[in-house]
Design a protein around this motif. Structure first.
Motif, PDB file in Angstrom:
ATOM      1  N   MET C  89       0.828  -1.219   0.000  1.00 38.27           N
ATOM      2  CA  MET C  89       0.000   0.000   0.000  1.00 38.27           C
ATOM      3  C   MET C  89       0.852   1.255   0.000  1.00 38.27           C
ATOM      4  O   MET C  89       0.537   2.242  -0.680  1.00 38.27           O
ATOM      5  CB  MET C  89      -0.947  -0.024   1.188  1.00 38.27           C
ATOM      6  CG  MET C  89      -2.081  -1.014   0.972  1.00 38.27           C
ATOM      7  SD  MET C  89      -3.398  -0.859   2.164  1.00 38.27           S
ATOM      8  CE  MET C  89      -2.751  -1.812   3.512  1.00 38.27           C
ATOM      9  N   VAL C  90       1.947   1.246   0.778  1.00 42.36           N
ATOM     10  CA  VAL C  90       2.788   2.437   0.817  1.00 42.36           C
ATOM     11  C   VAL C  90       3.473   2.640  -0.536  1.00 42.36           C
ATOM     12  O   VAL C  90       3.560   3.763  -1.033  1.00 42.36           O
ATOM     13  CB  VAL C  90       3.822   2.343   1.965  1.00 42.36           C
ATOM     14  CG1 VAL C  90       4.813   3.485   1.885  1.00 42.36           C
ATOM     15  CG2 VAL C  90       3.112   2.364   3.303  1.00 42.36           C
ATOM     16  N   ALA C  91       3.927   1.535  -1.146  1.00 41.29           N
ATOM     17  CA  ALA C  91       4.574   1.660  -2.455  1.00 41.29           C
ATOM     18  C   ALA C  91       3.596   2.218  -3.482  1.00 41.29           C
ATOM     19  O   ALA C  91       3.922   3.126  -4.255  1.00 41.29           O
ATOM     20  CB  ALA C  91       5.115   0.308  -2.910  1.00 41.29           C
ATOM     21  N   PHE C 151     -13.711  -3.296   0.499  1.00 40.56           N
ATOM     22  CA  PHE C 151     -12.462  -2.832   1.102  1.00 40.56           C
ATOM     23  C   PHE C 151     -11.289  -3.372   0.298  1.00 40.56           C
ATOM     24  O   PHE C 151     -11.318  -4.514  -0.167  1.00 40.56           O
ATOM     25  CB  PHE C 151     -12.384  -3.309   2.549  1.00 40.56           C
ATOM     26  CG  PHE C 151     -13.462  -2.707   3.400  1.00 40.56           C
ATOM     27  CD1 PHE C 151     -13.372  -1.384   3.819  1.00 40.56           C
ATOM     28  CD2 PHE C 151     -14.581  -3.445   3.769  1.00 40.56           C
ATOM     29  CE1 PHE C 151     -14.372  -0.814   4.595  1.00 40.56           C
ATOM     30  CE2 PHE C 151     -15.575  -2.879   4.542  1.00 40.56           C
ATOM     31  CZ  PHE C 151     -15.481  -1.564   4.957  1.00 40.56           C
ATOM     32  N   SER C 152     -10.252  -2.558   0.132  1.00 37.52           N
ATOM     33  CA  SER C 152      -9.169  -2.986  -0.745  1.00 37.52           C
ATOM     34  C   SER C 152      -7.866  -2.252  -0.452  1.00 37.52           C
ATOM     35  O   SER C 152      -7.862  -1.171   0.140  1.00 37.52           O
ATOM     36  CB  SER C 152      -9.547  -2.724  -2.204  1.00 37.52           C
ATOM     37  OG  SER C 152      -9.650  -1.335  -2.425  1.00 37.52           O
ATOM     38  N   ALA C 153      -6.791  -2.880  -0.891  1.00 37.05           N
ATOM     39  CA  ALA C 153      -5.473  -2.249  -0.785  1.00 37.05           C
ATOM     40  C   ALA C 153      -5.444  -0.946  -1.559  1.00 37.05           C
ATOM     41  O   ALA C 153      -4.856   0.041  -1.115  1.00 37.05           O
ATOM     42  CB  ALA C 153      -4.403  -3.198  -1.322  1.00 37.05           C
ATOM     43  N   LEU C 154      -6.104  -0.926  -2.723  1.00 37.52           N
ATOM     44  CA  LEU C 154      -6.112   0.292  -3.528  1.00 37.52           C
ATOM     45  C   LEU C 154      -6.728   1.457  -2.751  1.00 37.52           C
ATOM     46  O   LEU C 154      -6.201   2.572  -2.752  1.00 37.52           O
ATOM     47  CB  LEU C 154      -6.884   0.059  -4.832  1.00 37.52           C
ATOM     48  CG  LEU C 154      -6.919   1.267  -5.769  1.00 37.52           C
ATOM     49  CD1 LEU C 154      -5.528   1.594  -6.292  1.00 37.52           C
ATOM     50  CD2 LEU C 154      -7.875   1.036  -6.939  1.00 37.52           C
ATOM     51  N   THR C 231     -10.607   1.597   4.945  1.00 30.45           N
ATOM     52  CA  THR C 231     -10.405   1.349   3.514  1.00 30.45           C
ATOM     53  C   THR C 231      -9.838  -0.037   3.198  1.00 30.45           C
ATOM     54  O   THR C 231     -10.391  -0.779   2.409  1.00 30.45           O
ATOM     55  CB  THR C 231      -9.435   2.395   2.929  1.00 30.45           C
ATOM     56  OG1 THR C 231      -8.261   2.425   3.745  1.00 30.45           O
ATOM     57  CG2 THR C 231     -10.066   3.766   2.897  1.00 30.45           C
ATOM     58  N   ALA C 232      -8.709  -0.383   3.865  1.00 32.19           N
ATOM     59  CA  ALA C 232      -8.070  -1.662   3.552  1.00 32.19           C
ATOM     60  C   ALA C 232      -8.622  -2.764   4.443  1.00 32.19           C
ATOM     61  O   ALA C 232      -8.505  -3.943   4.134  1.00 32.19           O
ATOM     62  CB  ALA C 232      -6.561  -1.551   3.726  1.00 32.19           C
ATOM     63  N   LEU C 233      -9.168  -2.378   5.565  1.00 29.54           N
ATOM     64  CA  LEU C 233      -9.844  -3.252   6.520  1.00 29.54           C
ATOM     65  C   LEU C 233      -8.914  -4.182   7.271  1.00 29.54           C
ATOM     66  O   LEU C 233      -8.947  -4.247   8.496  1.00 29.54           O
ATOM     67  CB  LEU C 233     -10.931  -4.088   5.822  1.00 29.54           C
ATOM     68  CG  LEU C 233     -11.913  -4.781   6.765  1.00 29.54           C
ATOM     69  CD1 LEU C 233     -12.732  -3.739   7.526  1.00 29.54           C
ATOM     70  CD2 LEU C 233     -12.824  -5.714   5.990  1.00 29.54           C
ATOM     71  N   GLY C 234      -8.065  -4.936   6.544  1.00 33.65           N
ATOM     72  CA  GLY C 234      -7.186  -5.893   7.210  1.00 33.65           C
ATOM     73  C   GLY C 234      -7.499  -7.300   6.755  1.00 33.65           C
ATOM     74  O   GLY C 234      -8.549  -7.559   6.167  1.00 33.65           O
ATOM     75  N   SER C 235      -6.554  -8.200   6.991  1.00 33.53           N
ATOM     76  CA  SER C 235      -6.748  -9.575   6.542  1.00 33.53           C
ATOM     77  C   SER C 235      -5.719 -10.445   7.244  1.00 33.53           C
ATOM     78  O   SER C 235      -4.593 -10.027   7.486  1.00 33.53           O
ATOM     79  CB  SER C 235      -6.563  -9.639   5.022  1.00 33.53           C
ATOM     80  OG  SER C 235      -6.237 -10.947   4.633  1.00 33.53           O
ATOM     81  N   SER C 243      -7.373  -5.194  -5.224  1.00 36.89           N
ATOM     82  CA  SER C 243      -8.806  -4.928  -5.075  1.00 36.89           C
ATOM     83  C   SER C 243      -9.410  -5.757  -3.937  1.00 36.89           C
ATOM     84  O   SER C 243     -10.620  -5.864  -3.828  1.00 36.89           O
ATOM     85  CB  SER C 243      -9.525  -5.212  -6.386  1.00 36.89           C
ATOM     86  OG  SER C 243      -9.374  -6.572  -6.708  1.00 36.89           O
ATOM     87  N   LYS C 244      -8.545  -6.336  -3.107  1.00 35.05           N
ATOM     88  CA  LYS C 244      -9.048  -7.147  -1.986  1.00 35.05           C
ATOM     89  C   LYS C 244      -8.589  -6.546  -0.653  1.00 35.05           C
ATOM     90  O   LYS C 244      -7.588  -5.837  -0.607  1.00 35.05           O
ATOM     91  CB  LYS C 244      -8.496  -8.577  -2.120  1.00 35.05           C
ATOM     92  CG  LYS C 244      -9.106  -9.364  -3.269  1.00 35.05           C
ATOM     93  CD  LYS C 244     -10.407  -9.991  -2.808  1.00 35.05           C
ATOM     94  CE  LYS C 244     -11.174 -10.721  -3.884  1.00 35.05           C
ATOM     95  NZ  LYS C 244     -11.271 -10.134  -5.197  1.00 35.05           N
TER      96      LYS C 244
END
Lengths: 283, 259, 292
Positions: C89-91, C151-154, C231-235, C243-244
């Protein structure tokens, strides 16, 4: 078309993105807040009743607005002696020395610590300590949050005032010394008055920082939807209520949280603009 | 007496009725002058007289700033400089600034060749080497730096840096070299080296130099322009102007009454 | 008589002066003590768990953690899902933000004093003051709802990118303003087209300054939690699909904080996060020092 023109057009159009983003933020926040505004009107801001129970849903943001302002203001008061002393240390007493460089780096690093780590520190270290000295509510509440917030905003308050203090012209100070003033007197009657508006602007910007801090406050304020009735009360801030309640939110509740986000955006925008305006006036 | 006339035959650079204004402040007023090929021309005058502005119009550097307007014409070898592309004009004119300003991220070699490289002109390595050597020899720097061409230009002494900057300007084989008080930041030894260099350079180039140093103008220039409050007060052979100034203001300036 | 009073007066003034200096030093020490307290606490409680496995294994589930605690063992597993998520995500945020921000910074530098540039600069400043949680809401409204439909990495990256933008814009403009104007003029006087003067002379000359700004911006967003929650929620799984839902180190810390069985992992994760943030921070400082 020559390359200089193309370059100009590229620079212009790409830099337009930031305006579009900012415009889009306002647009989306307003758009998202509309359902809530239609239901509650301006009563949203003045009502302190927050009840997500289906059937009798009612949302009022006053407790969070109050919680935000109270914690941020308390944080400012707590951080003042610390950051003021630090900026004198860095900008006046030990200016350009090794020890000031080390201290300055450490203050900068304070700004680098993630909010959630501050929260953990407050939760596991500060809170037990406060319970130990008789703090109620298991150590959660306004004061706990404000102490941690105070530490978090120190770098913001310090960096500007330190810079301004170190810019006070030497001949002014020397004039005062030559009249036989002590250093304390020079600081009190020459340096600080000359740097006053800069110091003030620094605190305004630090206040703006405190208003939006989320994680540390969320972990420490106790998350109760009431208007805090004092430093020892629990509460919620605008940022923490969004963080806390967003997960299960949709419909009117989501819209109300976005409404709170909009209010937070506006308040921080105003506070930051005031700070920037003071800085601009100084130049 | 009208001294604002083209006093030279077949000038390489002809300035006619040139006026330059910032907003409404006129910095250069109706200047007409012809610059002779292979000479050193000094532009003198007290600060604020418009001499730097005049110099900067000659390679259209003034266009970097807005609200500057020019009227009149300047022709280089008969070609209107305002009608050719600025890039083309600037390759035909080299410019050297008050303070030495080699590009700090580039080596000595890359500084000299920067004009080619950044203009996207591809060359063989051998061609490049030749240009670098020729330019550095032209400024008498080759022997001093030939073993350290990969070092940063900023490691050189001030005088060497300024000669490197001249070499950078020479690399394109310009017709004219414009210098804006090129020795004002240098010590006397470095200054005299630059002065000697300019005298040898005029064999191949035409040199126009702004200076506030009258003795410098007397030492190395063939022609002098004296400007005052944006006007061209006097123009002529340096020798004549210094021995027998035609205008009272020139005389007062040269004798140190103001300036 | 009068002379004695004056001496007393001077003595009391000198005393006041000393007391004040004492207070300044005392309060300054108090100010920086949290950084030492926090870091030493993280090291003390976190070093045990910080092993190679911690960096390359996935987060265990609650049951595994509970069993380990019951058997008096270290909790197995690591936070590789968070590390990779943060990296991703940071990249991505950097890739989005850096070009836009640098070009905007150049635009502001080139158009000093013009009204549109002034507006852009003010808007950028305002954007810098927007609380990160609000940017989380925004990315939720834009990306989660309309682009990735979940929710997604994007979505996480977009919120971080908006945070980074104004910081880099500002540092780019400040850096360029500090480069002597004559370098630009020397380039243009060689007939070099403006964009090549920019990319070949000005940007390389200001490289350290630009890097400082970029690294500081990165170090600032690496520790961000609030916008990622929205946004990214976590996993718990490793996810590299933008997109996940995706984890991040701060998100994992938040999860561990809320799960009584996982408390032991908090410290090591925070220690790792601090090490990464400080590394970026100190590298940025190094670049800044190089300029002088």
């Amino acid at each position: 078309m020559n390359s200089d023109k193309i370059t100009k057009i590229v620079l212009f159009s790409v830099s337009f993105i930031i305006l579009i983003v900012a415009g889009g933020i306002v647009f989306s926040l307003v758009g998202g807040a509309i359902p809530s505004f239609k239901t509650f009107g301006f009563g949203f801001i003045t009502s302190s009743h927050w009840d997500p129970t289906e059937g009798r849903e009612n949302y009022g943001a006053l407790p969070f607005i109050a919680g935000t302002l109270i914690t941020s203001f308390a944080a400012l008061v707590i951080s003042f002696p610390l950051s003021f002393a630090t900026s004198l240390f860095l900008g006046e007493y030990y200016r350009n020395t090794r020890v000031a460089k080390i201290l300055g780096t450490m203050v900068d690093l304070l700004a680098g610590i993630p909010s959630i780590v501050y929260g953990l520190w407050g939760f596991y270290i500060l809170r037990p300590f406060l319970i130990g000295i008789g703090f109620e509510n298991q150590g959660f509440g306004v004061l706990t949050s404000s102490i941690v917030l105070a530490i978090m905003i120190i770098p913001y308050a310090t960096s500007l005032s330190n810079e301004i203090i170190s810019m006070v012209p030497n001949d002014l100070k020397e004039a005062a010394y030559s009249l036989g003033s002590t250093r304390y007197e020079v600081i009190r009657y020459v340096t600080v008055p000359a740097a006053r508006s800069g110091i003030f602007a620094g605190y305004i910007l630090a206040f703006g920082r405190a208003l939006g801090e989320t994680m540390a406050v969320t972990m420490l304020i106790g998350n109760s939807n009431i208007i805090p009735d004092g430093l020892f009360s629990t509460g919620n801030t605008m940022a923490s209520v969004i963080a806390n309640q967003f997960g299960e939110a949709d419909g009117l509740k989501l819209s109300s949280l976005i409404f709170i986000g909009l209010l937070l955006f506006v308040i921080t925008g105003i506070v930051n603009s005031i700070g920037k305006l003071i800085i601009k006036k100084m130049n | 007496m009208n001294t604002n006339i083209l006093q030279v035959k077949d000038p390489i650079l002809a300035i006619e009725n040139l006026s330059v204004a910032y907003d409404k402040n006129v910095a250069v007023k109706d200047v007409t002058v012809g610059i002779k090929k292979n000479t050193v021309t000094a532009i003198m005058g007290p600060s604020g007289c418009g001499k730097s502005t005049l110099l900067r119009v000659l390679n259209r550097m003034h266009e970097l700033y807005e609200n500057i307007h020019t009227t009149g014409s300047v022709t280089l070898n008969g070609e209107d400089i305002f009608k050719m592309s600025a890039i083309k004009l600037r390759r035909k004119t080299g410019m050297v600034f008050q303070r030495p300003n080699p590009f700090p991220t580039m080596s000595i070699y890359d500084n000299v060749i920067a004009g080619y490289k950044l203009n996207g002109i591809n060359q063989k390595k051998q061609e490049r080497d030749e240009i670098v050597e020729r330019s550095l020899r032209d400024v008498a720097l080759w022997d001093e730096v030939k073993d350290s061409l990969t070092k940063k230009g900023t490691f050189l002494s001030g005088g060497q840096q300024q000669r490197l900057c001249i070499a950078r300007a020479l690399a394109f084989n310009p017709e004219i070299i414009l210098l804006d008080e090129p020795t004002s930041a240098l010590d006397p030894v470095a200054t005299s080296k630059i002065e000697d260099l300019l005298i040898t350079l005029k064999e191949h180039y035409t040199i126009i130099m702004v200076t506030h140093n009258m003795s410098q103008a007397a030492r190395i220039s063939d022609y002098s322009l004296f400007m005052y409050l944006g006007e061209l007060v006097e123009y002529g052979k340096t020798k004549n102007m210094f021995t027998n100034p035609q205008d009272r203001r020139t005389e007062e300036y040269l004798t140190g009454k103001f300036g | 008589m009068k002379a004695i009073n004056e001496t007393e007066n001077i003595n009391s003034r000198i005393r006041k002066d000393r007391v004040f200096l004492g207070l300044v030093v005392l309060f300054s020490v108090i100010t920086v003590s949290p950084i030492i307290l926090i870091i030493s606490k993280l090291i003390e409680k976190g070093y045990k768990q910080l092993s190679f496995g911690f960096l390359v294994e996935k987060t265990p589930d609650t049951m595994e953690a509970m069993t380990a605690i019951a058997n008096n063992e270290l909790i197995p597993g690591g936070i590789v899902n968070g590390i990779l998520g943060t990296l991703l995500m940071v990249a991505m945020a950097a890739v989005i933000a850096i070009p836009i921000a640098i070009i905007t910074g150049v635009y502001l530098y080139e158009n000093q004093g013009k009204w549109l540039a002034n507006i852009t600069r003010n808007v950028s400043d305002i954007l810098q003051g927007v609380p990160s949680i609000v940017l989380g809401l925004i990315s939720y409204l834009w990306v989660v709802k309309y682009v990735t439909n979940g929710f997604s990495a994007l979505a996480g990256s977009v919120s971080l990118a908006i945070m980074m933008l104004p910081m880099i814009v500002r540092s780019t403009e400040e850096t360029l303003k500090m480069i002597p104007q004559t370098l630009k003029e020397a380039g243009l006087a060689l007939g070099i087209p403006y964009w090549r003067v920019l990319t070949g002379i000005l940007i390389p000359t200001g490289f350290s300054g630009l890097m400082t700004g970029i690294l500081l911006a990165v170090s600032r967003v690496i520790g961000e939690t609030a916008p990622l929650m929205l946004t990214a929620l976590g996993s718990r799984a490793i996810n590299m699909n933008i997109s996940k839902p995706t984890s991040a180190i701060p998100l994992l810390i938040w999860e561990f904080y809320n799960d009584p069985n996982m408390v032991d992992m908090i410290w090591s994760s925070s220690l790792l996060l601090m090490i990464i943030v400080l590394a970026f921070n100190l590298t940025a400082k190094q670049f800044a020092a190089n300029r002088k």
